[in-house]
Design an enzyme around this catalytic site. Structure first.
Site, PDB file in Angstrom:
ATOM      1  N   GLU A  66      55.299  37.879  41.512  1.00 28.80           N
ATOM      2  CA  GLU A  66      55.709  38.702  42.667  1.00 28.80           C
ATOM      3  C   GLU A  66      57.118  38.343  43.129  1.00 28.80           C
ATOM      4  OE1 GLU A  66      54.592  41.229  44.017  1.00 28.80           O
ATOM      5  OE2 GLU A  66      52.537  41.386  43.302  1.00 28.80           O
TER       6      GLU A  66
ATOM      7  N   ASP B 172      63.509  31.886  43.638  1.00 28.48           N
ATOM      8  CA  ASP B 172      64.957  32.127  43.678  1.00 28.48           C
ATOM      9  C   ASP B 172      65.299  33.608  43.786  1.00 28.48           C
ATOM     10  OD1 ASP B 172      65.628  29.497  43.759  1.00 28.48           O
ATOM     11  OD2 ASP B 172      65.899  29.274  41.595  1.00 28.48           O
TER      12      ASP B 172
HETATM   13  P1  TGC Z   1      67.873  47.360  42.875  1.00 26.65           P
HETATM   14  O1  TGC Z   1      69.043  48.180  42.426  1.00 26.65           O
HETATM   15  O2  TGC Z   1      68.086  46.319  43.908  1.00 26.65           O
HETATM   16  O3  TGC Z   1      66.725  48.338  43.411  1.00 26.65           O
HETATM   17  C1  TGC Z   1      66.404  49.561  42.780  1.00 26.65           C
HETATM   18  C2  TGC Z   1      65.883  50.490  43.882  1.00 26.65           C
HETATM   19  O4  TGC Z   1      64.685  49.920  44.427  1.00 26.65           O
HETATM   20  C3  TGC Z   1      64.865  49.638  45.835  1.00 26.65           C
HETATM   21  N1  TGC Z   1      64.164  48.377  46.082  1.00 26.65           N
HETATM   22  C4  TGC Z   1      63.008  48.314  46.750  1.00 26.65           C
HETATM   23  N2  TGC Z   1      62.304  49.264  47.363  1.00 26.65           N
HETATM   24  C5  TGC Z   1      61.155  48.888  47.975  1.00 26.65           C
HETATM   25  N3  TGC Z   1      60.724  47.612  47.969  1.00 26.65           N
HETATM   26  C6  TGC Z   1      61.403  46.623  47.344  1.00 26.65           C
HETATM   27  N4  TGC Z   1      60.952  45.370  47.340  1.00 26.65           N
HETATM   28  C7  TGC Z   1      62.620  46.974  46.700  1.00 26.65           C
HETATM   29  N5  TGC Z   1      63.547  46.271  46.000  1.00 26.65           N
HETATM   30  C8  TGC Z   1      64.490  47.144  45.640  1.00 26.65           C
HETATM   31  C9  TGC Z   1      66.359  49.563  46.037  1.00 26.65           C
HETATM   32  O5  TGC Z   1      66.683  49.862  47.388  1.00 26.65           O
HETATM   33  C10 TGC Z   1      66.837  50.623  45.077  1.00 26.65           C
HETATM   34  O6  TGC Z   1      66.571  51.874  45.684  1.00 26.65           O
HETATM   35  P2  TGC Z   1      67.505  53.136  45.387  1.00 26.65           P
HETATM   36  O7  TGC Z   1      67.038  54.188  46.325  1.00 26.65           O
HETATM   37  O8  TGC Z   1      68.921  52.673  45.660  1.00 26.65           O
HETATM   38  O9  TGC Z   1      67.296  53.480  43.951  1.00 26.65           O
HETATM   39  O10 TGC Z   1      67.187  46.794  41.577  1.00 26.65           O
HETATM   40  P3  TGC Z   1      67.605  45.595  40.641  1.00 26.65           P
HETATM   41  O11 TGC Z   1      67.351  46.059  39.232  1.00 26.65           O
HETATM   42  O12 TGC Z   1      68.979  45.093  40.977  1.00 26.65           O
HETATM   43  O13 TGC Z   1      66.502  44.483  40.972  1.00 26.65           O
HETATM   44  C11 TGC Z   1      66.433  43.872  42.207  1.00 26.65           C
HETATM   45  C12 TGC Z   1      65.354  42.774  42.249  1.00 26.65           C
HETATM   46  C13 TGC Z   1      65.761  41.603  41.383  1.00 26.65           C
HETATM   47  C14 TGC Z   1      65.245  42.328  43.690  1.00 26.65           C
HETATM   48  C15 TGC Z   1      64.008  43.320  41.798  1.00 26.65           C
HETATM   49  O14 TGC Z   1      64.031  43.832  40.564  1.00 26.65           O
HETATM   50  C16 TGC Z   1      62.878  42.332  41.917  1.00 26.65           C
HETATM   51  O15 TGC Z   1      62.222  42.321  42.964  1.00 26.65           O
HETATM   52  N6  TGC Z   1      62.568  41.493  40.884  1.00 26.65           N
HETATM   53  C17 TGC Z   1      61.379  40.638  40.878  1.00 26.65           C
HETATM   54  C18 TGC Z   1      60.321  41.253  39.985  1.00 26.65           C
HETATM   55  C19 TGC Z   1      58.944  41.023  40.500  1.00 26.65           C
HETATM   56  O16 TGC Z   1      58.711  40.643  41.616  1.00 26.65           O
HETATM   57  N7  TGC Z   1      57.972  41.319  39.643  1.00 26.65           N
HETATM   58  C20 TGC Z   1      56.587  41.242  40.062  1.00 26.65           C
HETATM   59  C21 TGC Z   1      55.690  41.850  39.019  1.00 26.65           C
HETATM   60  S1  TGC Z   1      54.046  42.159  39.587  1.00 26.65           S
HETATM   61  C22 TGC Z   1      53.371  40.642  39.784  1.00 26.65           C
HETATM   62  O17 TGC Z   1      53.957  39.629  39.640  1.00 26.65           O
HETATM   63  C23 TGC Z   1      51.955  40.662  40.179  1.00 26.65           C
HETATM   64  S2  TGC Z   1      51.250  39.124  40.419  1.00 26.65           S
HETATM   65  C24 TGC Z   1      49.777  39.678  40.940  1.00 26.65           C
HETATM   66  C25 TGC Z   1      48.838  38.667  41.390  1.00 26.65           C
HETATM   67  O18 TGC Z   1      48.083  38.150  40.540  1.00 26.65           O
HETATM   68  O19 TGC Z   1      48.743  38.439  42.637  1.00 26.65           O
HETATM   69  P1  FAD Z   2      62.243  34.993  34.339  1.00 23.94           P
HETATM   70  O1  FAD Z   2      62.621  36.259  34.995  1.00 23.94           O
HETATM   71  O2  FAD Z   2      62.613  34.813  32.901  1.00 23.94           O
HETATM   72  O3  FAD Z   2      62.837  33.790  35.195  1.00 23.94           O
HETATM   73  C1  FAD Z   2      62.973  32.458  34.667  1.00 23.94           C
HETATM   74  C2  FAD Z   2      63.799  31.639  35.665  1.00 23.94           C
HETATM   75  O4  FAD Z   2      65.092  32.236  35.811  1.00 23.94           O
HETATM   76  C3  FAD Z   2      63.184  31.608  37.066  1.00 23.94           C
HETATM   77  O5  FAD Z   2      63.382  30.337  37.627  1.00 23.94           O
HETATM   78  C4  FAD Z   2      64.004  32.647  37.836  1.00 23.94           C
HETATM   79  O6  FAD Z   2      64.045  32.384  39.236  1.00 23.94           O
HETATM   80  C5  FAD Z   2      65.373  32.454  37.193  1.00 23.94           C
HETATM   81  N1  FAD Z   2      66.187  33.676  37.344  1.00 23.94           N
HETATM   82  C6  FAD Z   2      65.997  34.907  36.798  1.00 23.94           C
HETATM   83  N2  FAD Z   2      66.964  35.740  37.188  1.00 23.94           N
HETATM   84  C7  FAD Z   2      67.775  35.046  38.021  1.00 23.94           C
HETATM   85  C8  FAD Z   2      68.955  35.358  38.768  1.00 23.94           C
HETATM   86  N3  FAD Z   2      69.472  36.579  38.755  1.00 23.94           N
HETATM   87  N4  FAD Z   2      69.540  34.373  39.484  1.00 23.94           N
HETATM   88  C9  FAD Z   2      68.984  33.127  39.527  1.00 23.94           C
HETATM   89  N5  FAD Z   2      67.875  32.756  38.857  1.00 23.94           N
HETATM   90  C10 FAD Z   2      67.283  33.719  38.119  1.00 23.94           C
HETATM   91  N6  FAD Z   2      53.460  40.840  36.354  1.00 23.94           N
HETATM   92  C11 FAD Z   2      52.954  42.101  36.468  1.00 23.94           C
HETATM   93  O7  FAD Z   2      53.650  43.086  36.242  1.00 23.94           O
HETATM   94  N7  FAD Z   2      51.646  42.286  36.815  1.00 23.94           N
HETATM   95  C12 FAD Z   2      50.809  41.260  37.055  1.00 23.94           C
HETATM   96  O8  FAD Z   2      49.631  41.473  37.382  1.00 23.94           O
HETATM   97  C13 FAD Z   2      51.314  39.932  36.925  1.00 23.94           C
HETATM   98  N8  FAD Z   2      50.474  38.868  37.087  1.00 23.94           N
HETATM   99  C14 FAD Z   2      50.933  37.608  36.822  1.00 23.94           C
HETATM  100  C15 FAD Z   2      50.033  36.544  36.813  1.00 23.94           C
HETATM  101  C16 FAD Z   2      50.477  35.261  36.497  1.00 23.94           C
HETATM  102  C17 FAD Z   2      49.480  34.131  36.448  1.00 23.94           C
HETATM  103  C18 FAD Z   2      51.841  35.024  36.239  1.00 23.94           C
HETATM  104  C19 FAD Z   2      52.340  33.647  35.948  1.00 23.94           C
HETATM  105  C20 FAD Z   2      52.729  36.075  36.237  1.00 23.94           C
HETATM  106  C21 FAD Z   2      52.295  37.391  36.500  1.00 23.94           C
HETATM  107  N9  FAD Z   2      53.155  38.480  36.438  1.00 23.94           N
HETATM  108  C22 FAD Z   2      52.671  39.768  36.567  1.00 23.94           C
HETATM  109  C23 FAD Z   2      54.537  38.295  35.994  1.00 23.94           C
HETATM  110  C24 FAD Z   2      55.476  37.761  37.072  1.00 23.94           C
HETATM  111  O9  FAD Z   2      55.787  38.748  37.996  1.00 23.94           O
HETATM  112  C25 FAD Z   2      56.736  37.227  36.371  1.00 23.94           C
HETATM  113  O10 FAD Z   2      56.353  36.047  35.706  1.00 23.94           O
HETATM  114  C26 FAD Z   2      57.867  36.959  37.351  1.00 23.94           C
HETATM  115  O11 FAD Z   2      58.374  38.165  37.878  1.00 23.94           O
HETATM  116  C27 FAD Z   2      59.020  36.162  36.704  1.00 23.94           C
HETATM  117  O12 FAD Z   2      59.369  36.687  35.474  1.00 23.94           O
HETATM  118  P2  FAD Z   2      59.497  35.710  34.188  1.00 23.94           P
HETATM  119  O13 FAD Z   2      58.256  34.916  34.116  1.00 23.94           O
HETATM  120  O14 FAD Z   2      59.852  36.574  33.024  1.00 23.94           O
HETATM  121  O15 FAD Z   2      60.677  34.725  34.526  1.00 23.94           O
END
Ligand code: TGC
Ligand code: FAD
Length: 388
Positions: A367, A371
């Site tokens: 999520e 960082d």
């Molecule tokens: P960026 O250009 O900043 O944004 C693209 C468009 O999206 C908008 N936006 C958001 N809108 C709503 N909520 C948010 N949190 C938003 N973040 C950005 C933004 O305003 C823009 O809108 P528009 O209208 O201008 O198009 O995009 P970027 O490619 O530069 O990326 C920004 C960044 C790094 C913050 C984003 O990609 C990010 O949050 N990365 C982290 C990825 C992440 O959290 N992955 C989670 C996967 S799911 C998961 O982990 C489930 S775990 C489940 C569990 O077991 O509990």
């Molecule tokens: P990376 O993005 O490769 O990051 C590696 C390191 O680089 C981190 O320390 C990060 O902070 C650092 N880094 C990356 N970019 C930058 C930057 N720009 N500046 C500074 N540091 C940076 N995803 C889903 O879609 N659905 C799910 O249900 C889901 N469930 C999950 C369950 C588990 C148990 C785990 C471990 C992960 C799950 N995820 C899921 C994925 C999760 O969201 C990703 O692992 C997470 O977003 C980080 O991506 P990554 O692991 O590829 O790390």
């Protein structure tokens, strides 16, 4: 009955309504009576207790704040309280509920058409259907905008190709919310289990979130009708907005995990004697306990206010990021400190601390990593995005 406790040093829960207090007590009791007796075995076996899902559903723990057919539409504060109590048990338990509610029901309720809502929301709220959320790919985690999974138009439908990685509930899911690159940007699809070319496989060897199903999803020429597309989901913003909901729940959940570590450490320190005295009587041990309690109390104040803000409709991304970032790091720090207070006993599964500690290594990464949340708040306060 097992005694159930909680940490509320500053009486913040005095501000809860009767309904919020009742939800807290119900979930606390469910976790203590139904989940705690089985968590060690599931953690060791690497399984999630799927048999508890109907009970979780009957208690209203699946998507409580979602509005739509079969849903309760309760407050965000109630959703937060539920997450806190579930994660006091285990991050895997909260993860299950987060994914089902925030990452599957929320996008269907927000981006789906009436037919999709009517078909899926009652099934998901009742636990008859399980969902997962596929955004992350092997080569695109923090940067989901680089995703390589594609959705190619094909007559009146779409062809999906690609793969998703690290997906919670992947192997139990009846329905996957899948994000793919279309000709004009990111699109969202509902992919049903059994669709030809769609596969799920478990990820083995985890030392973290063991009592949770994590897997890969694969899409090999998966043909979908256009009715499988979430019509209102357009662009990367659509999946990122789902994350706000889940990150909010995690910020509350981390308080639960930290509280369980603190309470375990306090109990142990009062019982354990060294040098002829309880270790709780030593100043350095007291400092550790006080620091944990202080940080938990600050984190609680943060999410209580965040919940009220969300209930008032204030839904700012950086506020959620600040809370997720702070509270998960706080919980991990508490887990490590609590482990230290238990000495060698802290490394066994007789106590919950090691389980929380290793779980939180996932929670601080998924999520949005710690960082990435630093950079989201940094970009907000400076106006200067530092992601690239
Ligand atoms: P960026 O250009 O900043 O944004 C693209 C468009 O999206 C908008 N936006 C958001 N809108 C709503 N909520 C948010 N949190 C938003 N973040 C950005 C933004 O305003 C823009 O809108 P528009 O209208 O201008 O198009 O995009 P970027 O490619 O530069 O990326 C920004 C960044 C790094 C913050 C984003 O990609 C990010 O949050 N990365 C982290 C990825 C992440 O959290 N992955 C989670 C996967 S799911 C998961 O982990 C489930 S775990 C489940 C569990 O077991 O509990
Ligand atoms: P990376 O993005 O490769 O990051 C590696 C390191 O680089 C981190 O320390 C990060 O902070 C650092 N880094 C990356 N970019 C930058 C930057 N720009 N500046 C500074 N540091 C940076 N995803 C889903 O879609 N659905 C799910 O249900 C889901 N469930 C999950 C369950 C588990 C148990 C785990 C471990 C992960 C799950 N995820 C899921 C994925 C999760 O969201 C990703 O692992 C997470 O977003 C980080 O991506 P990554 O692991 O590829 O790390």
């Amino acid at each position: 009955m097992t005694p159930v406790t909680g940490v509320d040093y500053y009486h913040l829960e005095e501000n809860f309504s009767d309904e919020e207090r009742a939800v807290r007590d119900t979930v606390r009791r469910f976790v203590a009576d139904r989940f705690m007796p089985v968590v060690r075995d599931h953690h060791a076996a690497g399984t999630f207790p799927m048999d508890l899902v109907p009970e979780m559903a009957s208690l209203g723990l699946l998507g409580p704040s979602i509005h739509g057919p079969g849903c309760q539409g309760l407050s965000y504060t109630i959703y937060g309280i539920i997450c806190q109590e579930l994660e006091k048990g285990d991050s895997g338990l909260r993860s299950f509920a987060s994914v089902q509610g925030s990452l599957v029901m929320w996008p269907i309720a927000t981006y789906g058409n009436e037919a999709q809502k009517a078909r899926w929301l009652p099934e998901l709220a009742s636990g008859r259907a399980i969902g997962c959320f596929g955004l992350t790919e092997a080569d695109h985690g923090s940067d989901p905008g680089g995703m390589e999974t594609t959705a190619t138009p094909d007559g009146d439908g779409w062809i999906l190709n690609g793969a998703k990685m690290w997906i919670t509930n992947a192997n139990h899911a009846d329905i996957a919310v899948v994000w793919a690159r279309g000709p004009e940007g990111v699109l969202g699809f509902l992919v049903e289990r059994g669709t030809p070319g769609f596969g799920a496989a478990p990820i083995h060897g985890k030392y973290s979130l063991c009592a949770s199903d994590t897997g890969e999803l694969s899409f090999d020429e998966v043909r979908l009708p256009d009715t499988a597309r979430l019509p209102e989901a357009r662009g990367l913003k659509a999946p990122l907005a789902c994350l706000n909901q889940a990150r909010y729940g995690i910020a509350w959940g981390a308080v639960g995990a930290a509280s369980d570590c603190y309470e375990s450490a306090l109990r142990y320190a009062l019982e354990r004697e060294q040098f002829g005295h309880p270790i709780a009587s030593f100043q350095l041990v007291q400092r550790k306990l006080v620091r944990m309690l202080t940080e938990i109390t600050k984190a609680q104040a943060l999410v209580h206010q965040l919940g009220r803000l969300k209930d008032r409709g204030v839904d700012e991304v950086p506020l959620v990021s600040l809370a997720k970032r702070n509270n998960v790091a706080m919980a991990l720090d508490c887990a490590r400190t609590a482990r230290d207070v238990l000495g060698a006993a802290g490394i066994t599964d007789e106590h919950p601390i090691g389980r929380h500690m290793t779980n939180l290594e996932s929670v601080i990464t998924y999520e949005g990593t710690h960082d990435i949340h630093t950079l989201i708040v940094g970009a907000d306060i400076t106006g200067l995005p530092a992601f690239r």
